[in-house]
Design a protein around this motif. Structure first.
Motif, PDB file in Angstrom:
ATOM      1  N   ALA A   1      50.598  36.672  49.372  1.00 21.02           N
ATOM      2  CA  ALA A   1      51.628  35.899  48.679  1.00 21.02           C
ATOM      3  C   ALA A   1      51.947  36.468  47.300  1.00 21.02           C
ATOM      4  O   ALA A   1      52.820  35.944  46.597  1.00 21.02           O
ATOM      5  CB  ALA A   1      51.180  34.439  48.542  1.00 21.02           C
ATOM      6  N   LEU A   2      51.257  37.546  46.890  1.00 17.72           N
ATOM      7  CA  LEU A   2      51.477  38.136  45.572  1.00 17.72           C
ATOM      8  C   LEU A   2      52.470  39.293  45.656  1.00 17.72           C
ATOM      9  O   LEU A   2      52.631  39.922  46.697  1.00 17.72           O
ATOM     10  CB  LEU A   2      50.153  38.653  45.000  1.00 17.72           C
ATOM     11  N   THR A   3      53.104  39.586  44.551  1.00 15.00           N
ATOM     12  CA  THR A   3      53.899  40.805  44.454  1.00 15.00           C
ATOM     13  C   THR A   3      52.980  41.964  44.067  1.00 15.00           C
ATOM     14  O   THR A   3      51.836  41.755  43.652  1.00 15.00           O
ATOM     15  CB  THR A   3      54.995  40.664  43.388  1.00 15.00           C
ATOM     16  N   GLY A   4      53.505  43.179  44.178  1.00 15.54           N
ATOM     17  CA  GLY A   4      52.723  44.341  43.792  1.00 15.54           C
ATOM     18  C   GLY A   4      52.328  44.292  42.325  1.00 15.54           C
ATOM     19  O   GLY A   4      51.209  44.678  41.959  1.00 15.54           O
ATOM     20  N   ALA A   5      53.237  43.806  41.488  1.00 15.44           N
ATOM     21  CA  ALA A   5      52.946  43.721  40.054  1.00 15.44           C
ATOM     22  C   ALA A   5      51.853  42.697  39.775  1.00 15.44           C
ATOM     23  O   ALA A   5      51.013  42.887  38.889  1.00 15.44           O
ATOM     24  CB  ALA A   5      54.215  43.362  39.293  1.00 15.44           C
ATOM     25  N   GLU A   6      51.853  41.602  40.544  1.00 13.99           N
ATOM     26  CA  GLU A   6      50.845  40.560  40.340  1.00 13.99           C
ATOM     27  C   GLU A   6      49.478  40.979  40.860  1.00 13.99           C
ATOM     28  O   GLU A   6      48.443  40.665  40.266  1.00 13.99           O
ATOM     29  CB  GLU A   6      51.281  39.272  41.044  1.00 13.99           C
ATOM     30  N   ASN A   7      49.473  41.716  41.965  1.00 15.89           N
ATOM     31  CA  ASN A   7      48.208  42.045  42.619  1.00 15.89           C
ATOM     32  C   ASN A   7      47.473  43.204  41.951  1.00 15.89           C
ATOM     33  O   ASN A   7      46.241  43.255  41.984  1.00 15.89           O
ATOM     34  CB  ASN A   7      48.468  42.405  44.086  1.00 15.89           C
ATOM     35  N   ALA A   8      48.199  44.127  41.347  1.00 12.37           N
ATOM     36  CA  ALA A   8      47.578  45.320  40.768  1.00 12.37           C
ATOM     37  C   ALA A   8      46.664  44.948  39.604  1.00 12.37           C
ATOM     38  O   ALA A   8      47.079  44.253  38.672  1.00 12.37           O
ATOM     39  CB  ALA A   8      48.654  46.299  40.298  1.00 12.37           C
ATOM     40  N   ASP A   9      45.427  45.410  39.637  1.00 16.97           N
ATOM     41  CA  ASP A   9      44.480  45.171  38.549  1.00 16.97           C
ATOM     42  C   ASP A   9      44.714  46.217  37.460  1.00 16.97           C
ATOM     43  O   ASP A   9      44.277  47.375  37.569  1.00 16.97           O
ATOM     44  CB  ASP A   9      43.039  45.253  39.078  1.00 16.97           C
ATOM     45  N   GLU A  10      45.433  45.799  36.420  1.00 19.36           N
ATOM     46  CA  GLU A  10      45.788  46.733  35.350  1.00 19.36           C
ATOM     47  C   GLU A  10      44.556  47.166  34.565  1.00 19.36           C
ATOM     48  O   GLU A  10      43.524  46.490  34.569  1.00 19.36           O
ATOM     49  CB  GLU A  10      46.816  46.081  34.422  1.00 19.36           C
ATOM     50  N   MET A  11      44.691  48.315  33.862  1.00 19.67           N
ATOM     51  CA  MET A  11      43.558  48.913  33.173  1.00 19.67           C
ATOM     52  C   MET A  11      43.887  49.225  31.720  1.00 19.67           C
ATOM     53  O   MET A  11      45.038  49.463  31.359  1.00 19.67           O
ATOM     54  CB  MET A  11      43.126  50.200  33.896  1.00 19.67           C
ATOM     55  N   ARG A  12      42.847  49.230  30.912  1.00 18.23           N
ATOM     56  CA  ARG A  12      42.927  49.616  29.506  1.00 18.23           C
ATOM     57  C   ARG A  12      41.645  50.368  29.146  1.00 18.23           C
ATOM     58  O   ARG A  12      40.665  50.334  29.885  1.00 18.23           O
ATOM     59  CB  ARG A  12      43.075  48.374  28.599  1.00 18.23           C
TER      60      ARG A  12
END
Length: 359
Positions: free
Chosen positions: A252-263
């Motif tokens: 139910a998520l979009t690609g932007a929502e599902n991606a675990d962003e990094m820093r």
């Protein structure tokens, strides 16, 4: 790890193979984990009385020159005697197939089945898994270090879910449900009382979390870490579904929502801003907490009459007497921890063998 034995046999146990030599191991290292799973600990689980005392039969050695027994690198055989079988409880149903159980499928495959407590179908088999899991925890500490923790909690009983904002790991040791939400545990007490008195049962969802696992465990295609975890959890009797991280919710998520962003962190190492993946990307651990959940179906042995057939092909009705868990998922929490430990120990050893260093 291979388990053996039946619910109403003289004993059950397991053989753990591939354990490195030189790891201190006694029954005292295993027994505390057994005590967390054993039956009869509250009115919400089966009242079968088993001490679940474990005995190490092989795979360790120690003499007066040593501080204590250590693993030898040979197979470790563990024995747990059955002490409180009541096989007569099953005499009335030995010629009936119990709906929801594996009676019919065992008979169809083998032409014979042990109807006493379900034989190998029984959740009693999981005692051996917990014993093996205790050995796996020792292996993990030996290979990866003592920082690794593996914990499980019930997050849903029936349709009633916990409030994740109220999550407290310490609370899981204070109630009979392994619930991290004290309020939910109080609700479940009255709910399960009603279910038990009605002669029925309910299912549950268990969440297992491993902290302190470094990045790098697993494999990109065959032998993925999440693949092996899913297989391990699905091998537990009564488990019908498994998810890693956000699991089915990711659909139910979009690609932007599902991606675990990094820093980049101040220590010069990258870190993640979320953990939708459950600590595993591409079959390999990311260094984040590894999060998995599995769903247990309602206990199939219930006092509510159900339609069935006999072994010789006649229609009938069945009521299963005996001592059964109104929610088998309650005692599945320590079992889930054990299966997580077994898989992680295996992958830690594989990684060390392939890469020459720990992750």
């Amino acid at each position: 790890m291979t388990t053996w034995g039946e619910s109403h046999g003289p004993a059950l146990g397991c053989v753990v193979d591939g354990c490195p030599p030189g790891i201190a191991l006694t029954e005292a290292d295993i027994q505390p984990w057994m005590d967390r799973r054993k039956p009869g600990t509250s009115k919400f689980v089966t009242q079968r009385r088993e001490s679940d005392t474990v005995k190490i039969l092989s795979g360790t050695f120690g003499d007066e020159r040593m501080a204590g027994p250590v693993t030898t690198g040979t197979p470790i055989s563990l024995l747990i005697e059955n002490e409180d079988q009541r096989s007569k409880d099953y005499n009335e149903i030995r010629d009936l197939y119990r709906p929801g159980h594996a009676d019919f499928t065992y008979q169809a495959k083998y032409g014979v089945r042990d109807y006493r407590g379900g034989g190998r179908q029984s959740a009693r088999e999981t005692a051996a898994r917990v014993a093996a899991g205790a050995v796996a925890r020792k292996v993990i500490a030996h290979v990866l270090g003592p920082q690794v923790t593996i914990r499980a909690a019930l997050v849903q009983i029936g349709a009633d879910r916990i409030d994740r904002a109220a999550w407290d790991w310490a609370e899981t040791e204070k109630n009979p449900f392994w619930s991290p939400d004290a309020t939910a545990a109080r609700r479940w007490e009255s709910y399960l009382d009603d279910v038990r008195k009605a002669g029925s049962s309910v299912g549950a969802v268990i969440e297992v979390v491993a902290d302190g696992i470094p990045a790098g465990l697993g494999a990109p295609i065959y032998g993925k870490l999440d693949q092996d975890l899913a297989s391990a959890f699905m091998s537990i009797n009564a488990v019908k579904a498994v998810e890693i991280g956000d699991g089915f919710a990711t659909a139910a998520l979009t690609g932007a929502e599902n991606a675990d962003e990094m820093r980049m962190g101040n220590d010069g190492r990258p870190y993640f801003l979320s953990n939708h993946a459950g600590g595993i990307q591409g079959g390999i651990s990311t260094g984040q907490p590894i999060v998995a959940r599995f769903a247990c179906k309602p206990t199939s042995s219930i006092l509510t009459a159900r339609d069935t057939v006999t072994t010789d092909g006649h229609e009938a009705s069945i009521v299963t007497k005996g001592r059964h868990d109104p929610c088998v998922g309650i005692r599945a929490a320590p079992v889930g921890e054990a299966m997580m430990a077994l898989v992680l120990a295996d992958h830690a050893l594989r990684h060390r063998a392939q890469c020459g260093v720990t992750a």
